[in-house]
Every structure is written in structure tokens, then in C-alpha cells.
Write an enzyme that holds these catalytic residues in place. Structure first.
Site, short mmCIF file in Angstrom:
data_model
loop_
_atom_site.label_atom_id
_atom_site.label_comp_id
_atom_site.label_asym_id
_atom_site.label_seq_id
_atom_site.Cartn_x
_atom_site.Cartn_y
_atom_site.Cartn_z
N ASP A 170 0.85 -1.18 0.00
CA ASP A 170 0.00 0.00 0.00
C ASP A 170 0.90 1.24 0.00
O ASP A 170 1.76 1.38 -0.86
CB ASP A 170 -0.95 -0.06 1.21
CG ASP A 170 -2.01 1.01 1.20
OD1 ASP A 170 -2.96 0.89 0.40
OD2 ASP A 170 -1.90 1.97 1.97
N TYR A 225 -2.65 10.90 2.24
CA TYR A 225 -3.70 11.16 1.24
C TYR A 225 -3.81 12.66 0.96
O TYR A 225 -3.90 13.08 -0.19
CB TYR A 225 -5.05 10.63 1.74
CG TYR A 225 -5.12 9.12 1.76
CD1 TYR A 225 -5.72 8.41 0.72
CD2 TYR A 225 -4.58 8.39 2.82
CE1 TYR A 225 -5.79 7.04 0.74
CE2 TYR A 225 -4.64 7.01 2.84
CZ TYR A 225 -5.24 6.34 1.80
OH TYR A 225 -5.31 4.96 1.81
N HIS A 232 -5.07 -7.55 -0.25
CA HIS A 232 -4.34 -6.29 -0.07
C HIS A 232 -3.39 -6.36 1.11
O HIS A 232 -2.28 -5.82 1.05
CB HIS A 232 -5.36 -5.16 0.13
CG HIS A 232 -4.76 -3.80 0.18
ND1 HIS A 232 -4.34 -3.13 -0.96
CD2 HIS A 232 -4.51 -2.96 1.22
CE1 HIS A 232 -3.87 -1.95 -0.63
NE2 HIS A 232 -3.95 -1.81 0.69
#
Length: 401
Positions: free
Chosen positions: A164, A295, A345
């Protein structure tokens, strides 16, 4: 560098229990279970378990069984696990987590990679590491991790693995510091930005179309975290039930829950203690808001450079159909390319033995001769031998090209 021991004050545990007892859940949205988010019934049961049965002190004891430290790097404290191997030629390997992970999701690799020197940091802004003093970008974080590996721990050369956000950091380490990074192992391979997707093959086109369709209903969280992070953080930092719901949805949606013709439930895939360990780490450190920095600062991300160091790729179910030719647009020296039969994931958490076997086989494949730059004994640094062949044969990776 200082030793670090997790010890949450008892007053924080009391406060958490009181908040859990006062949980006020919303009315459920009619429709298929999980379609609108975490079901009220599931969340209520989890909250009850968290308050009455979850043993945080047992989790602390498990976490503290791994040697942990903090180091001051560029005026910020970085937390990390450092497990040294008894193997005389152990390869240093830095392992980076993502969101909504913590370092704890990467700890299952430790048992299976005992012939490596393992460094597992908490990324800046996550749990016990300070929030970044500037922008959180792949490159700024990579520079911090590089200083940890070289300036603090004394490794002249090292390997890297991440998932990630950690995959992007790992990519930047290999791109920025090719003289220091021995090799990069990847289970979340890079997808070139839109501007670089020229003359795609049929396989590349098909994969990108599939990926876009898979994520069509999965990006609302990212849009909110990248545009109004403080708004959502105010709610999650004040409500343990809200924090749990925000994180649990991703563990369910992004994991590989296939089991024959059916799917595993979230409780069948992960134990409640495992899930609550990570949720509690975010809660007690009040770091959910700072974890959103990666983010919010996406707009400041520098364009990623190509990776020229030796690369091993093992594609998980989160990237089904990812073609080798797409990887070759980013990684110029691919030494192995595999397709994992299992693992979503949260690859290291879901399939630690499988991932570890592939990591070990990859480094064994090209690090076979002593490294003339290896420092003398007592100064752990540049290593190139990965151990005897018999040690690697104990765990077979999946078939590679």
C-alpha cells in the site's frame, strides 16, 4: 536511538471502556448486508467484545516481545521494530506498512524471515511515530527511512518490501537510493500514471479496465481523506465505534476471503483480537488524523522515477491479471515474476509464509557472492549472502517465470 516499550496508561483503558459503553449507533440502511458499510449488528457485537472481553494488556505483551526502538530523524521521532538475525550474512530488509495498517500487520513475517535483519518502522504519522513536520510524500518518507537504515542503524546496503503506502515508499527508496538498495520485492506493483500509459498491450488495457471497475465503489474514503481529513478525523478520534467501522470496512473489502465457492466472513478471515489490536493502536495514539496525511499531501507527490535495482514481483489477488509488460514500464531489472494463489491487499498479514518464501527465494536468486563492501564484524551493514540453500528450501515459493 532509544529502546521503546508500549505501556498504555490505565486511565486510557478506563476512558475507552466508558466510551464503548456509551456507544450510540445509527439506524441501519435497508438493503444487502455490508453494501452500505459495516452492519449495525456486527459493529454492536464488536463493541461489546471490545469493552468486555478484549485484553489489551495481552496485546501489549505480544507487541513488546518484539524489540522496539525510537530514533530522532530530522526533528521527528520514528518508531521501529528491529529484529537481528543470528545468521552471519543476514540481508537487512526494511518492511513498510500501509493504511489502515500498523507495524503490527507486518510482524507475522518475522518468524518466517529469521535469516534477515528486519526493520519494521511505523511510518511518520502512524501510531508511535511522530507526524511529519512537512509534507508526507513517498519521497520524503523514503528519505526518512533511508536515514534510519543508514545513519541510525549503520546498514550501507539493504533490501526493501512494502505494501500500500509502504509499497510507494519502497519504490521511492529503490528509485532514490539505487546504490544502497540491494533489491526491491513487490506484491503491490506500480501502475504507471495516466500520462505514461502509451501503446498499451491488450493485456495491459484489460488489466487497467478491470482495476478501474474494481475500485469504482471503493474510492469515497480516499477522496474524503485527501480533501477534508480533519473533518472525518474529528469524528473518528472521538468515537471508538466510528474508528472501528472506518477501519473494519477496509479489512473486509480488501482482503482475499475466497474459500472454494463461498466467501469467508470477516470473523473467519481475521480474529477479532487481531482487528482490535490495530484499531486500539490507532485509538490510544490518536493517530488516525495524522495517518491521513499521506492522502492529503498527494498533490505534492513528485513523479515517481523508474526502478533500476533488481526487482522481484509477486502479484496478489488485489491485482489479478497484472501483466509483466506493465511492470516493465516501471521496473527495468525484473529477476522474478510470480502470481500468488492467495493473499489480498494485506498480503503479509494474510499469507506471511507464502510472501516470506518468495522474498527469500528472490534475494537468494541474485545475492550469492560475498559483498566486498560489507563492513567488518560488529558493524552491521552491506550484506549479500542470504544463507545456505538448505534453509531456503524449507519454504517453497509459488511458481515463478
Amino acid at each position: 536511538m532509544k529502546s521503546f516499550h508500549i505501556s498504555v496508561p490505565e486511565s486510557d483503558l478506563v476512558d475507552l471502556r466508558e466510551r464503548l459503553l456509551r456507544t450510540r449507533l445509527p439506524e441501519a440502511t435497508p438493503g444487502t448486508e455490508w453494501a452500505a458499510g459495516v452492519p449495525q449488528s456486527y459493529l454492536q457485537n464488536l463493541v461489546t467484545y471490545w469493552e468486555a472481553e478484549f485484553d489489551w494488556r495481552a496485546q501489549e505483551r505480544w507487541l513488546n516481545s518484539f524489540p522496539q526502538f525510537t530514533a530522532d530523524i530530522d526533528s521527528q521521532s520514528v518508531h521501529f521494530v528491529h529484529v537481528k538475525s543470528s545468521h552471519p550474512h543476514a540481508v537487512p530488509l526494511v518492511i513498510s506498512h500501509g493504511w489502515p495498517y500498523s507495524f503490527a500487520e507486518m510482524l507475522p513475517l518475522v518468524t518466517h524471515l529469521s535469516d534477515f535483519d528486519l526493520v519494521i518502522p511505523s511510518l511518520p504519522g502512524f501510531v508511535f511515530s511522530d507526524a511529519p513536520t512537512g509534507f508526507f510524500t513517498d519521497t520524503s518518507t523514503a528519505r526518512t527511512i533511508h536515514k534510519l537504515m543508514t545513519d541510525v542503524l549503520g546498514y550501507a546496503r539493504y533490501g526493501t518490501y512494502g505494501e500500500d503506502i509502504g509499497a510507494s515508499v519502497s519504490h521511492s527508496l529503490a528509485s532514490l537510493f539505487p546504490d544502497s538498495v540491494l533489491g526491491i520485492f513487490v506484491t503491490h506493483p506500480a501502475v504507471p500514471p495516466v500520462d505514461d500509459r502509451k501503446d498499451l498491450s491488450a493485456a495491459e488495457d484489460a488489466f487497467i479496465a478491470w482495476l478501474d471497475a474494481e475500485w469504482e465503489d471503493e474510492t469515497a474514503y480516499a477522496h474524503l481523506q485527501s480533501t477534508r481529513p480533519d473533518t472525518v478525523a474529528a469524528a473518528l478520534n472521538d468515537s471508538p465505534a466510528g474508528l472501528a467501522a472506518w477501519i473494519l470496512e477496509k479489512f473486509r473489502s480488501w482482503s482475499d476471503r475466497r474459500s472454494g465457492p463461498t466467501e469467508l466472513t470477516l470473523d473467519e478471515k481475521f480474529s477479532r483480537d487481531d482487528l482490535l489490536r490495530t484499531i486500539s493502536l490507532y485509538w490510544f495514539t490518536q493517530s488516525i488524523g495524522s495517518s491521513f496525511r499521506s492522502y492529503y499531501h498527494l498533490r505534492h507527490r513528485e513523479k515517481r522515477g523508474a526502478v533500476h535495482v533488481p526487482t522481484g514481483i509477486a502479484v496478489g489477488t488485489g491485482d489479478l491479471g497484472y501483466p509483466r509488460e506493465l511492470a516493465q514500464r516501471t521496473y527495468t531489472d525484473i529477476r522474478s515474476f510470480a502470481v500468488l494463489p492467495h493473499g489480498g491487499h494485506f498480503t503479509a498479514k494474510e499469507e506471511p509464509e507464502l510472501v516470506s518464501a518468495n522474498i527469500r527465494a528472490f534475494f537468494q536468486g541474485f545475492l550469492t557472492e560475498p559483498d566486498p563492501t560489507r563492513p567488518p564484524d560488529g558493524a552491521r551493514g552491506a550484506y549479500s549472502e542470504v544463507g545456505e540453500a538448505s534453509e531456503f528450501e524449507r519454504s517453497r515459493p509459488c511458481v515463478t517465470e
